[in-house]
Design a protein around this motif. Sequence first.
Motif: not given
Length: 318
Positions: A2-5, A30-34, A181-187, A199-201
């Motif tokens: 679905t559309s990520p927020q 935010r979506p689009g970054s790790v 792909e536009g997903r939200t990734v928290l690791v 990671a980007d952020h």
Amino acid sequence: MTSPQGIEAVGLTKRYGAKTVVHDLSFTVRPGSVTGFLGPNGAGKSTTMRMLLGLDAPTHGTSTVGGRAYAGHAAPLTEVGALLEAKSVHPGRSARNHLLALAHTHGIPASRVDRVVELTGLTDVARRRVKGFSLGMGQRLGIAAALLGDPATLVLDEPVNGLDPEGVLWIRTLLKSLAAEGRTVLVSSHLMSEMALTADHLVIVGRGRLLADTTVEAFVRSSGTDAVKVLSPEASALAALLAGPGVEISSGAPGELRVRGADGEHIGRTAAAHSIPVYELTPLTASLEQAFMDLTRDEVEYQAAVSPASASLEGATP
């Protein structure tokens, strides 16, 4: 998907009796970054992740994943994929049957199970009982479960734990591709070298409080640990000329200086003005690990004392 927020935490606080584990923590993923979720042991990372996923109720504050509280999602697996404890699997089940059981709860077809089994490299062991899995295989199964619903958001706690070098490269590539792909990734991870590549952020916490919320590049740049390596046959004379307020100079091998607080242009101009030959002038960027250690030095819950044996080696040269 679905559309990520994204993920939003607002004023999250968690107390256990008199102990505050997480204190007024606010951040956005935010979506689009790790986004790397970092902190020393005891910083409150796992508790925060559990609150994001509705496993622990916050004492104060709120959190949303994909625009709503985790418990508000009708089909959570299709919205949020999570890996908090890879071994939370019935040991008598095969990997494929474990994933099938999860899939049935959300009406996910068996073809998707086979797809994530293939994606995570478990095809050859998919019908083996989980109790015989190594730590790395268990991690791959946990990641397969997180990906099962093709979610817009991934929350992964130490996903590289137990993986061999090929597996580490695989998970790094996977996380970056999912973010692309536009997903939200928290690791979360304790491996700073891996976070520097993945990671980007960064969201960094210490003793339950927010210490930094910034990009990897900005965090390393602001750490103040950058230096310039200088090689010169007249290093001592050059060091005397460069000395001044805000400039730190250390010596390494004969003829080598490490200069902080002065850039390469200033060093080069100073050397040229006094006819001092310079054989090398190399900017040295601080590592994420060093920047992280500098920031969290006073936030470590348990600090080991330096042993006499290791202390005696500090000044030794190879």
